[in-house]
Scaffold this active site. Structure first.
Site, PDB file in Angstrom:
ATOM      1  N   LYS A 297      33.942  32.094  51.820  1.00 17.76           N
ATOM      2  CA  LYS A 297      32.659  31.697  51.333  1.00 17.76           C
ATOM      3  C   LYS A 297      32.341  30.752  52.474  1.00 17.76           C
ATOM      4  CE  LYS A 297      33.330  31.407  46.469  1.00 17.76           C
ATOM      5  NZ  LYS A 297      33.092  30.918  45.078  1.00 17.76           N
TER       6      LYS A 297
ATOM      7  N   LYS B   7      35.909  43.747  46.322  1.00 16.65           N
ATOM      8  CA  LYS B   7      35.862  43.700  44.657  1.00 16.65           C
ATOM      9  C   LYS B   7      34.431  43.161  44.265  1.00 16.65           C
ATOM     10  CE  LYS B   7      35.848  38.493  45.056  1.00 16.65           C
ATOM     11  NZ  LYS B   7      36.200  37.195  44.549  1.00 16.65           N
TER      12      LYS B   7
ATOM     13  N   LYS C  74      29.622  38.427  42.340  1.00 20.89           N
ATOM     14  CA  LYS C  74      28.418  37.656  42.163  1.00 20.89           C
ATOM     15  C   LYS C  74      27.801  37.205  43.364  1.00 20.89           C
ATOM     16  CE  LYS C  74      30.348  34.325  38.786  1.00 20.89           C
ATOM     17  NZ  LYS C  74      30.306  33.537  37.748  1.00 20.89           N
TER      18      LYS C  74
HETATM   19  P1  TYM Z   1      34.421  32.814  39.051  1.00 22.59           P
HETATM   20  O1  TYM Z   1      33.205  32.118  38.034  1.00 22.59           O
HETATM   21  O2  TYM Z   1      34.001  33.344  40.601  1.00 22.59           O
HETATM   22  O3  TYM Z   1      35.001  34.052  38.107  1.00 22.59           O
HETATM   23  C1  TYM Z   1      35.140  33.823  36.799  1.00 22.59           C
HETATM   24  C2  TYM Z   1      36.336  34.849  36.381  1.00 22.59           C
HETATM   25  O4  TYM Z   1      36.091  36.230  36.514  1.00 22.59           O
HETATM   26  C3  TYM Z   1      37.332  36.687  37.484  1.00 22.59           C
HETATM   27  N1  TYM Z   1      36.504  37.646  38.339  1.00 22.59           N
HETATM   28  C4  TYM Z   1      37.240  39.082  38.418  1.00 22.59           C
HETATM   29  N2  TYM Z   1      38.025  39.731  37.594  1.00 22.59           N
HETATM   30  C5  TYM Z   1      38.134  41.035  37.703  1.00 22.59           C
HETATM   31  N3  TYM Z   1      37.505  41.470  38.759  1.00 22.59           N
HETATM   32  C6  TYM Z   1      36.594  41.082  39.586  1.00 22.59           C
HETATM   33  N4  TYM Z   1      35.868  41.550  40.486  1.00 22.59           N
HETATM   34  C7  TYM Z   1      36.400  39.588  39.419  1.00 22.59           C
HETATM   35  N5  TYM Z   1      35.486  38.534  40.179  1.00 22.59           N
HETATM   36  C8  TYM Z   1      35.654  37.489  39.323  1.00 22.59           C
HETATM   37  C9  TYM Z   1      37.716  35.600  38.107  1.00 22.59           C
HETATM   38  O5  TYM Z   1      38.942  35.694  38.635  1.00 22.59           O
HETATM   39  C10 TYM Z   1      37.469  34.362  37.269  1.00 22.59           C
HETATM   40  O6  TYM Z   1      38.909  34.530  36.368  1.00 22.59           O
HETATM   41  N6  TYM Z   1      37.430  29.014  40.564  1.00 22.59           N
HETATM   42  C11 TYM Z   1      37.140  29.881  39.505  1.00 22.59           C
HETATM   43  C12 TYM Z   1      36.544  28.971  38.132  1.00 22.59           C
HETATM   44  C13 TYM Z   1      37.533  28.106  37.906  1.00 22.59           C
HETATM   45  C14 TYM Z   1      38.401  27.957  36.859  1.00 22.59           C
HETATM   46  C15 TYM Z   1      39.070  26.678  37.064  1.00 22.59           C
HETATM   47  C16 TYM Z   1      39.568  29.232  36.581  1.00 22.59           C
HETATM   48  C17 TYM Z   1      37.230  26.619  38.233  1.00 22.59           C
HETATM   49  N7  TYM Z   1      38.112  26.018  37.385  1.00 22.59           N
HETATM   50  C18 TYM Z   1      40.253  26.346  36.122  1.00 22.59           C
HETATM   51  C19 TYM Z   1      40.476  29.073  36.068  1.00 22.59           C
HETATM   52  C20 TYM Z   1      41.002  27.840  35.736  1.00 22.59           C
HETATM   53  C21 TYM Z   1      35.727  30.721  39.686  1.00 22.59           C
HETATM   54  O7  TYM Z   1      35.070  30.656  40.775  1.00 22.59           O
HETATM   55  O8  TYM Z   1      35.597  31.946  39.138  1.00 22.59           O
END
Ligand code: TYM
Length: 327
Positions: A111, A192, A195
């Protein structure tokens, strides 16, 4: 009952990777575990955001999670910035994490390389993520595969804190599903689905209309050998379609492959399965969109429930560190 915590950022549009890697599993887990889900707006502001877009996306994401099947009467669903204990424990976690271990986080490197402005918050973000999880005495964290390293860090920080200051936090386990944890871009299946990458044809949005979903899947990149086989290394495009179909239907991608001789029928069935799985979500989302007061009520109740759990954990951690309690 074991406790589950997970989060999702209110940036960009929710895509099929988010749905299969996380949201769909949260909906299932809420009936088996004491479940807490958070729209992590404080994480979103690690990159510059338009203020109006951020606040409307935050409300919209809560509505979308409810539309996907999260029942606010069953689980706790809230917005991170409404519970100030996250930022407070985040600071304690920044002081528990080593500079070197944050520097090794691959998501920061990715990022940071893409951003015009690299905030200090983008660097310390995984410490805030650890705080999110540890605040709730979490046992399991259902996430996609891309969060594995952040989860390892949360475990390391919990263990370090406990050994420095005495047993305070539960050391959480990740819950990364064997299927659906890494959905790939439909046009570039070695990357992958994401967004933050501007790739509209490769990213299936959960709010895409049925005909758009079908078109994107039919145009998904495969390969020229014509054989349906689950081999993510050699055949990433076909393996991705099989993972999507398996993630939706609850099957096994390698077994599903045996049912197909050609790519056309695999694509058609995958498109139908995705369209049918998302139809109820899309219908409920459009109903909820006309009821913003209902969504605000859900958000307010969720914050109160979450804060009641978070405040005692923060107080315990502050006391353990020797911060003088207010009189
Ligand atoms: P974020 O918002 O990027 O994504 C949310 C969830 O979607 C999953 N994900 C995917 N799973 C499968 N294939 C993909 N291509 C894919 N892209 C995204 C992510 O693994 C996630 O589970 N840092 C985290 C948010 C967060 C969080 C937390 C998660 C903040 N605090 C505490 C768990 C516990 C994030 O940016 O997710």
């Amino acid at each position: 009952m074991p406790r589950v915590f997970s989060g999702i950022q209110p940036t960009g549009e929710v895509h099929l990777g988010n749905y299969l890697g996380a949201v769909r599993r949260w909906v299932h887990d809420q009936h088996e575990f004491d479940s807490i889900y958070c729209v992590v707006d404080l994480h979103a502001v690690t990159l510059p955001q338009d203020r109006e877009v951020l606040s409307s996306k935050t409300r919209e994401l809560v509505a979308l999670l409810v539309a996907a099947g999260l029942d606010p009467e069953v689980c706790t669903l809230f917005v991170q910035s409404h519970v100030p204990e996250h930022a407070q424990l985040g600071w304690l976690m920044e002081c528990t994490a080593a500079f070197g271990e944050l520097r090794r986080m691959t998501q920061f490197k990715e990022k940071g390389d893409r951003a015009d402005f690299t905030s200090a918050g983008l660097f310390t973000y995984p410490a805030l993520q650890a705080a999110d999880i540890l605040l709730y005495d979490t046992d399991r964290v259902p996430v996609g595969d891309d969060q594995r390293q952040h989860l390892e860090l949360a475990r390391d920080l919990a263990e370090r804190f406990n050994s420095r200051y005495g047993s305070t936090f539960i050391v959480p386990e990740h819950a990364i599903a064997p299927v659906g944890a890494r959905i790939m871009d439909l046009q570039e299946p070695t990357r992958k689905m994401s967004k933050s990458v501007d790739a509209p044809q490769g990213t299936l949005l959960v709010l895409d209309p049925p005909e758009v979903i079908t078109k994107k899947i039919k145009r998904a990149v495969t390969d020229n050998d014509g054989e349906v086989r689950y081999d993510p290394e050699a055949k990433p495009g076909v393996a991705n379609l099989l993972s999507i179909l398996a993630g939706i239907t609850g099957g096994d991608p390698a077994e599903l492959a045996d049912r197909y001789e050609q790519y056309g029928p695999l694509k058609a069935d995958t498109a139908d399965a995705v369209v049918e799985a998302l139809r109820p979500l899309q219908e409920r989302f459009s109903e909820l969109s006309s009821q913003p007061q209902e969504v605000d009520r859900i958000i307010a109740r969720g914050a109160a429930k979450a804060q009641a759990l978070a405040a005692p954990t923060l107080a315990k951690a502050m006391l353990a560190m020797g911060l003088l309690p207010p009189t």
